[in-house]
Design an enzyme around this catalytic site. Structure first.
Site, mmCIF file in Angstrom:
data_model
loop_
_atom_site.group_PDB
_atom_site.id
_atom_site.type_symbol
_atom_site.label_atom_id
_atom_site.label_comp_id
_atom_site.label_asym_id
_atom_site.label_seq_id
_atom_site.Cartn_x
_atom_site.Cartn_y
_atom_site.Cartn_z
ATOM 1 N N ARG A 233 -8.659 36.617 7.837
ATOM 2 C CA ARG A 233 -8.402 36.875 9.173
ATOM 3 C C ARG A 233 -6.926 36.677 9.528
ATOM 4 O O ARG A 233 -6.414 35.940 8.908
ATOM 5 C CB ARG A 233 -9.236 35.489 9.730
ATOM 6 N N HIS A 281 -8.297 46.757 10.508
ATOM 7 C CA HIS A 281 -9.531 46.045 9.792
ATOM 8 C C HIS A 281 -10.615 46.848 9.547
ATOM 9 O O HIS A 281 -11.931 47.020 9.848
ATOM 10 C CB HIS A 281 -10.079 45.192 11.296
HETATM 11 P P1 NAP Z 1 -17.394 32.819 1.606
HETATM 12 O O1 NAP Z 1 -18.489 33.259 0.748
HETATM 13 O O2 NAP Z 1 -17.730 31.554 2.442
HETATM 14 O O3 NAP Z 1 -16.245 32.155 0.750
HETATM 15 C C1 NAP Z 1 -14.938 31.542 1.253
HETATM 16 C C2 NAP Z 1 -14.002 31.023 0.212
HETATM 17 O O4 NAP Z 1 -12.931 30.522 0.863
HETATM 18 C C3 NAP Z 1 -14.602 30.116 -0.737
HETATM 19 O O5 NAP Z 1 -14.421 30.051 -2.060
HETATM 20 C C4 NAP Z 1 -14.100 28.578 -0.089
HETATM 21 O O6 NAP Z 1 -14.095 27.686 -0.991
HETATM 22 C C5 NAP Z 1 -12.810 29.125 0.302
HETATM 23 N N1 NAP Z 1 -12.320 27.989 1.160
HETATM 24 C C6 NAP Z 1 -12.728 28.064 2.558
HETATM 25 N N2 NAP Z 1 -11.898 26.931 3.227
HETATM 26 C C7 NAP Z 1 -11.005 26.864 2.112
HETATM 27 C C8 NAP Z 1 -10.076 25.737 2.111
HETATM 28 N N3 NAP Z 1 -9.786 24.943 3.512
HETATM 29 N N4 NAP Z 1 -9.227 25.591 1.262
HETATM 30 C C9 NAP Z 1 -9.442 26.123 0.101
HETATM 31 N N5 NAP Z 1 -10.425 27.179 0.014
HETATM 32 C C10 NAP Z 1 -11.149 27.487 1.118
HETATM 33 O O7 NAP Z 1 -17.062 33.742 2.465
HETATM 34 P P2 NAP Z 1 -16.620 35.372 2.004
HETATM 35 O O8 NAP Z 1 -18.121 36.071 2.390
HETATM 36 O O9 NAP Z 1 -16.025 35.438 0.734
HETATM 37 O O10 NAP Z 1 -15.696 36.068 3.282
HETATM 38 C C11 NAP Z 1 -14.481 35.494 3.431
HETATM 39 C C12 NAP Z 1 -13.688 36.023 4.761
HETATM 40 O O11 NAP Z 1 -13.684 37.307 4.635
HETATM 41 C C13 NAP Z 1 -14.735 35.869 5.916
HETATM 42 O O12 NAP Z 1 -14.674 34.559 6.332
HETATM 43 C C14 NAP Z 1 -13.978 37.032 6.711
HETATM 44 O O13 NAP Z 1 -13.335 36.196 7.817
HETATM 45 C C15 NAP Z 1 -13.269 37.841 5.880
HETATM 46 N N6 NAP Z 1 -13.947 39.255 5.729
HETATM 47 C C16 NAP Z 1 -13.016 40.396 6.077
HETATM 48 C C17 NAP Z 1 -13.553 41.570 6.011
HETATM 49 C C18 NAP Z 1 -12.695 42.633 6.535
HETATM 50 O O14 NAP Z 1 -13.082 43.945 6.523
HETATM 51 N N7 NAP Z 1 -11.263 42.483 6.383
HETATM 52 C C19 NAP Z 1 -14.860 41.778 5.769
HETATM 53 C C20 NAP Z 1 -15.593 40.752 5.439
HETATM 54 C C21 NAP Z 1 -15.123 39.395 5.532
HETATM 55 P P3 NAP Z 1 -15.532 26.980 -1.865
HETATM 56 O O15 NAP Z 1 -16.068 28.039 -2.646
HETATM 57 O O16 NAP Z 1 -15.231 25.837 -2.189
HETATM 58 O O17 NAP Z 1 -16.420 26.904 -0.556
HETATM 59 C C1 GLV Z 2 -15.666 41.459 9.028
HETATM 60 O O1 GLV Z 2 -14.464 41.226 9.056
HETATM 61 C C2 GLV Z 2 -16.699 40.775 8.717
HETATM 62 O O2 GLV Z 2 -16.419 39.523 8.924
HETATM 63 O O3 GLV Z 2 -17.939 41.087 8.369
#
Ligand code: NAP
Ligand code: GLV
Length: 318
Positions: A233, A281
């Site tokens: 983000r 995005h």
């Molecule tokens: P997720 O499964 O919740 O994974 C988040 C990761 O971040 C976990 O490993 C978590 O640690 C770590 N984390 C969170 N807070 C932290 C902190 N303060 N310090 C260190 N590590 C931290 O989320 P996800 O599904 O992988 O998605 C991640 C993000 O990608 C979403 O929230 C969204 O903003 C973004 N996204 C972007 C797109 C795009 O098109 N650009 C698409 C989809 C998502 P733990 O494993 O210990 O919990």
């Molecule tokens: C895209 O950025 C999502 O959070 O699904």
């Protein structure tokens, strides 16, 4: 024998009629036994009885109007806006965890890592200058890609990068063990990861802890000449500090898919910066069909067991 019909699933989202119709059709196809109704089509009684809302950028007042919700199922992976808008009284928020989205994100991480590894920004510049200047080839195995976030998306990206021969390190909140990935946690762990990585890929959620995480101090800890990819983000990176680090030549390039304000302001310095690749995005968009299948599975499990799927922890914000 009598059956009690489950309450309709409520679809709530701020979008145009065509997008809503498309979502409703896809969700109905994935859950033929369920009744799925848009929020606006329900009377107050039906809204009070609703147990599950499937949401895409909903009006918070609509969610507040449904007092009996067991959970709200987001159609996006990132839920910081939903968490912020619904506030502490929100029902449990289930985010989209879709293996198909993880594959698409991993593909994007690999593609843009190769873009940097193969010096494409430099060759694009040289072409504009009509300059013929081969640069030394960098083998993937000589490069460390540091992943910030090892969740659903980060773990998939790690495995794709390893397959392509890169060395991979990762940082998460809780300790993680992933095959062939050097993992780090905590403040010192972040410093160590930033210092050793040739490319940093941000796949963190936006929370109170991650907002502004990559500001001047952390960017200065990055290996000189390293590159940054932000697919998490926008507000996780401090835009002005990143521009300074690129202008100083401390960082070589940034690939940015997410921004403080989206769409990116036409006046933003990112557009014309030679060290920045701007993407609108698009790295891992929600796929209607696979997202609907994930929601269908979560709804069906809830109907059978009464268990609410894994949801956002209020204290962590993700
Ligand atoms: P997720 O499964 O919740 O994974 C988040 C990761 O971040 C976990 O490993 C978590 O640690 C770590 N984390 C969170 N807070 C932290 C902190 N303060 N310090 C260190 N590590 C931290 O989320 P996800 O599904 O992988 O998605 C991640 C993000 O990608 C979403 O929230 C969204 O903003 C973004 N996204 C972007 C797109 C795009 O098109 N650009 C698409 C989809 C998502 P733990 O494993 O210990 O919990
Ligand atoms: C895209 O950025 C999502 O959070 O699904």
């Amino acid at each position: 024998m009598s059956f009690v019909l489950p309450e309709p699933l409520v679809f709530a989202g701020r979008m145009d009629a065509a997008e809503e119709a498309s979502w409703l059709a896809t969700l109905r196809l994935a859950m033929p036994a369920e009744t799925i109704a848009p929020f606006r089509a329900l009377d107050d009684d039906a809204r009070q009885r609703a147990e599950i809302a499937i949401v895409a950028n909903p009006d918070p007042a609509d969610i507040a109007a449904m007092r009996g919700l067991a959970f709200v199922h987001s159609l996006w992976a990132g839920v910081e806006r939903l968490v912020g808008e619904l506030g502490p009284a929100a029902p449990p928020i289930v985010r989209l965890v879709d293996p198909s989205m993880s594959r698409v994100m991993a593909e994007a991480v690999l593609a843009w890592t190769h873009y940097l590894q193969r010096d494409m920004p430099a060759y694009a510049r040289q072409q504009r200058e009509r300059r013929w200047a081969p640069l030394p080839y960098r083998k993937p195995e000589t490069m460390i890609v540091g992943l910030l976030g090892l969740g659903a998306l980060g773990a998939a990206a790690a495995s794709r990068l390893l397959d392509a021969g890169f060395r991979v390190a990762g940082w998460s909140r809780s300790p993680k063990t992933l095959p062939q990935v050097e993992t780090f946690t905590g403040e010192d762990g972040l410093s160590a990861l930033l210092a050793k990585s040739d490319v940093i890929v941000c796949l963190l959620p936006l929370t109170a802890e991650t907002r502004g995480l990559l500001g001047a101090r952390r960017l200065a800890e990055m290996k000189p000449g390293a590159a940054l990819i932000n697919f998490g983000r926008g507000p996780i990176v401090v835009a002005t500090d990143l521009i300074e680090a690129l202008d100083d030549g401390r960082l070589s390039h940034a690939v940015l898919d997410v921004f403080d304000e989206e769409p990116l302001d036409p006046a933003s310095p990112f557009w014309a910066h030679p060290g920045v690749t701007v993407l609108p995005h698009i790295t891992a968009p929600t796929d209607y069909a696979t997202a609907a299948a994930v929601v269908a599975s979560n709804v069906s499990n809830f109907r059978l067991s009464g268990r609410i799927p894994q949801h956002v922890e209020a204290a962590r914000g993700y």
